[in-house]
Enzyme design. Structure first.
Site, PDB file in Angstrom:
ATOM      1  N   GLU A 157      44.305  34.665  38.374  1.00 24.44           N
ATOM      2  CA  GLU A 157      42.836  34.619  38.348  1.00 24.44           C
ATOM      3  C   GLU A 157      42.385  33.699  37.236  1.00 24.44           C
ATOM      4  O   GLU A 157      42.915  33.764  36.123  1.00 24.44           O
ATOM      5  CB  GLU A 157      42.200  35.995  38.054  1.00 24.44           C
ATOM      6  CG  GLU A 157      42.221  36.966  39.188  1.00 24.44           C
ATOM      7  CD  GLU A 157      41.571  38.307  38.819  1.00 24.44           C
ATOM      8  OE1 GLU A 157      40.678  38.342  37.944  1.00 24.44           O
ATOM      9  OE2 GLU A 157      41.980  39.312  39.420  1.00 24.44           O
ATOM     10  N   ARG A 203      45.054  35.540  47.588  1.00 25.06           N
ATOM     11  CA  ARG A 203      45.414  36.779  46.903  1.00 25.06           C
ATOM     12  C   ARG A 203      44.379  37.844  47.248  1.00 25.06           C
ATOM     13  O   ARG A 203      43.226  37.734  46.865  1.00 25.06           O
ATOM     14  CB  ARG A 203      45.472  36.542  45.389  1.00 25.06           C
ATOM     15  CG  ARG A 203      45.724  37.803  44.608  1.00 25.06           C
ATOM     16  CD  ARG A 203      45.982  37.600  43.112  1.00 25.06           C
ATOM     17  NE  ARG A 203      46.119  38.916  42.525  1.00 25.06           N
ATOM     18  CZ  ARG A 203      45.359  39.396  41.549  1.00 25.06           C
ATOM     19  NH1 ARG A 203      44.450  38.651  40.965  1.00 25.06           N
ATOM     20  NH2 ARG A 203      45.528  40.629  41.117  1.00 25.06           N
ATOM     21  N   HIS A 257      44.075  47.270  42.998  1.00 27.41           N
ATOM     22  CA  HIS A 257      43.043  46.587  42.204  1.00 27.41           C
ATOM     23  C   HIS A 257      41.903  47.584  41.962  1.00 27.41           C
ATOM     24  O   HIS A 257      40.808  47.443  42.494  1.00 27.41           O
ATOM     25  CB  HIS A 257      42.571  45.319  42.928  1.00 27.41           C
ATOM     26  CG  HIS A 257      41.887  44.313  42.043  1.00 27.41           C
ATOM     27  ND1 HIS A 257      42.284  42.986  41.959  1.00 27.41           N
ATOM     28  CD2 HIS A 257      40.831  44.428  41.208  1.00 27.41           C
ATOM     29  CE1 HIS A 257      41.484  42.336  41.115  1.00 27.41           C
ATOM     30  NE2 HIS A 257      40.593  43.188  40.646  1.00 27.41           N
ATOM     31  N   ASN A 272      46.146  36.628  34.580  1.00 30.14           N
ATOM     32  CA  ASN A 272      44.694  36.468  34.706  1.00 30.14           C
ATOM     33  C   ASN A 272      44.168  36.021  33.363  1.00 30.14           C
ATOM     34  O   ASN A 272      44.418  36.672  32.339  1.00 30.14           O
ATOM     35  CB  ASN A 272      44.021  37.794  35.072  1.00 30.14           C
ATOM     36  CG  ASN A 272      44.254  38.200  36.515  1.00 30.14           C
ATOM     37  OD1 ASN A 272      44.936  37.505  37.262  1.00 30.14           O
ATOM     38  ND2 ASN A 272      43.688  39.326  36.905  1.00 30.14           N
ATOM     39  N   TYR A 277      40.658  34.153  31.362  1.00 30.78           N
ATOM     40  CA  TYR A 277      39.291  33.636  31.451  1.00 30.78           C
ATOM     41  C   TYR A 277      38.808  32.948  30.185  1.00 30.78           C
ATOM     42  O   TYR A 277      38.067  31.988  30.254  1.00 30.78           O
ATOM     43  CB  TYR A 277      38.328  34.781  31.799  1.00 30.78           C
ATOM     44  CG  TYR A 277      38.483  35.288  33.217  1.00 30.78           C
ATOM     45  CD1 TYR A 277      37.740  34.739  34.255  1.00 30.78           C
ATOM     46  CD2 TYR A 277      39.394  36.298  33.527  1.00 30.78           C
ATOM     47  CE1 TYR A 277      37.880  35.190  35.561  1.00 30.78           C
ATOM     48  CE2 TYR A 277      39.544  36.751  34.829  1.00 30.78           C
ATOM     49  CZ  TYR A 277      38.782  36.192  35.842  1.00 30.78           C
ATOM     50  OH  TYR A 277      38.931  36.630  37.130  1.00 30.78           O
ATOM     51  N   GLU A 324      45.866  44.155  36.219  1.00 29.22           N
ATOM     52  CA  GLU A 324      45.303  44.372  34.886  1.00 29.22           C
ATOM     53  C   GLU A 324      45.398  45.812  34.376  1.00 29.22           C
ATOM     54  O   GLU A 324      44.379  46.494  34.201  1.00 29.22           O
ATOM     55  CB  GLU A 324      43.852  43.890  34.843  1.00 29.22           C
ATOM     56  CG  GLU A 324      43.690  42.434  35.220  1.00 29.22           C
ATOM     57  CD  GLU A 324      42.260  41.916  35.033  1.00 29.22           C
ATOM     58  OE1 GLU A 324      41.357  42.738  34.884  1.00 29.22           O
ATOM     59  OE2 GLU A 324      42.078  40.690  35.023  1.00 29.22           O
TER      60      GLU A 324
END
Ligand code: GBH
Length: 502
Positions: free
Chosen positions: A399, A96, A142, A329, A331, A189
């Site tokens: 991600e 990616r 991005h 994404n 985390y 995002e």
């Protein structure tokens, strides 16, 4: 470091039996690594590249990026072949990447000239990947909007202009690269672009109360622009390119999962859903359901939130089923607490506070080198369930990853136990989501292929599965790169682990 972690209630997470072995993942489950143009390319003025808002932001005085910039960073622009070979040697199957808009249209606008040298770089990159049987997935945006568009009309703050310029940029990419690229992401995002770029100002263009911008309204206008620009480009792709190119297109949304700060308080329990709707539903509902913003947002934000016209809603309805996957994404997880005092006039959360510790003083999980990023895999599994229940789309984890505590220390850099444990437990959460919850998760991209420029934190946190020495530019795979290689290798070879989805 480990000794301390082992005394906490989550010693089962940070445990000594590391890393996680024998993960059950479907044979078809994809393994990839992710990067972003500004974070790795360098070559900031090479071959006619124009400036982006990040070139400007990372050179501000006083610095807002830890005194550092990505003029050179990993110099991927000049190490591209080496980096693709490295990916191949580590068993990475899909990559990616993002395109730097100002590298291919230096001034950015729809009537501005194309930089053929920039196009040639991405052509070589895509061709080299395919020669090594690595599938490219391309993110158009991005975070690095051309400075030319920002100085002309403040980029996202002018919906009409931005939308038209983004359409032309996207059309150029589909035309030049779409014969070989079959997976597209419009924006990375949008929440971060809106809130971190236009409310707290920690990311470019750095709008915040201190510099006198309209923090009560700008983030919501930015979000509106992003949603409509996404929808226009999805429609264009479906009409003009998909019939011959046969690719998929979507957007990537990030989001933490949340647990109540005080589980005995109904307001904190309710805050979980409200926070998720303000974070993910803000973009997810219009884009993936073809609907208006969540009711809770409309009610709280009132006139601060732009309205969709009937035409906008028609466009969203038509484009929503074209999105081919949910790009996720993820985390970490946090606690949320409903505050009762009077909120600030630019409050963006309905007065809900996030924290890493709950009312009993318990932490959500062991910390990485970033205080907000904690190892909390059960929240990840709950997040996949929340997304699946709300949007019913196949999920691709676009991600996931972390920097290790103390990673500046070179020994930890290659013996990255914390990261291996983190990745294993997060992959295990995916395995559970697939086999126990019946969720369609199609693939996984680790963030990141290599250590890189971490935005406002500069070169501090290292997220790579490959170590980069920023003096010599030498790349050295970390233990996690081999751990992932073995894990995904086993998925392919060990037929006993291959099971059909329930
Ligand atoms: C991703 O963003 C980006 O796509 C990628 O470029 C980046 O390198 C990677 O993550 C690692 O950061 O103040 O508690 O809300 C993740 C978005 C923005 C999430 C900053 C965490 C700060 C924590 N992140 N945010 S908090």
């Amino acid at each position: 470091m480990w000794a301390a972690a082992e005394q906490t209630p989550f010693s089962h997470l940070a445990g000594s039996e590391f890393p996680i072995k024998n993960l059950k993942l479907p044979k078809s489950f994809g393994y990839g690594a992710a990067t972003a143009a500004y974070q790795i390319e360098g070559a900031s003025t090479q071959d006619g590249k124009g400036k982006s808002i990040w070139d400007t932001f990372s050179h501000l005085e006083p610095s807002r990026t830890n005194g550092e910039n990505a003029d050179i960073t990993c110099d991927h622009y000049n190490h591209m072949e080496e980096d693709v070979q490295l990916m191949k040697s580590l068993g990475i199957e899909t990559y990616r990447l993002s395109i730097s808009w100002s590298r291919i249209i230096p001034l950015g606008g729809r009537d501005d000239p194309v930089n053929e040298a920039g196009i040639a770089f991405y052509n070589r990159l895509i061709d080299t990947l395919l020669e090594h049987s690595i599938t490219p997935s391309v993110t158009l945006y991005h975070w690095d909007v051309p400075e030319g568009l920002y100085s002309k009309y403040k980029a996202f703050l002018n919906t009409k202009e931005f939308r038209a310029d983004f359409e032309r940029y996207a059309r150029l990419c589909f035309t030049r690269f779409g014969d070989r690229v079959k997976s597209w992401v419009t924006f990375n995002e949008p929440y971060i672009i809106s809130i971190f770029g236009h409310l707290n100002g920690s990311l470019a263009p750095g709008h915040c109360a201190e510099v006198g911008t309209e923090t009560a309204t700008e983030p919501w206008l930015v979000g509106h622009t992003l949603i409509l620009s996404h929808a226009s480009v999805v429609q264009m792709y479906a009409r003009e390119f998909q019939p011959s190119q046969n690719g998929k297109i979507s957007i990537v949304l990030n989001g933490h999962f949340y647990e109540p700060y005080d589980e005995t308080k109904q307001t904190d329990i309710d805050a979980v859903q409200v926070r998720l709707e303000f974070y993910v539903g803000w973009f997810g509902d219009p884009i993936y359901l073809g609907k208006d913003y969540p009711a809770v947002m409309k009610e709280y934000l009132g006139a601060r939130l732009p309205s969709f016209t009937p035409d906008d809603l028609d466009l969203l309805k038509v484009t929503c089923p074209i999105n081919g996957f949910y790009g996720m994404n993820h985390y970490s997880t946090k606690f949320v607490r409903q505050l009762m005092d009077l909120p600030a006039k630019d409050d963006w959360t309905r007065n809900i506070e996030e924290s890493s510790t709950n009312s009993k003083g318990e932490e959500i999980g062991p910390a990485s080198s970033m205080p907000w990023l904690r190892l909390a895999p059960s929240g990840f599994r709950k997040m996949m369930n929340w997304i699946w229940d709300r949007y019913h789309l196949p999920i691709i984890i676009t991600e996931n990853g972390c920097p290790c505590p103390g990673e500046a220390d070179i020994k930890i850099a290659t013996d990255d136990h914390f990261r291996q444990r983190y990745l294993g437990l997060y992959l295990d959460a995916i395995s559970q989501a697939i086999y126990e919850d019946g969720i369609e998760v199609q693939g996984y991209y680790v963030w990141s292929l290599m250590d890189n420029f971490e935005w406002s934190s500069g070169f501090g946190p290292r997220y790579g599965i490959v170590h980069v020495d920023f003096q010599t530019l030498k790349r050295t795979p970390k233990g996690s790169a081999y751990y992932l290689q073995e894990t995904f290798q086993a998925r392919r070879n060990d037929q006993t682990r291959v099971e059909e989805r329930p």
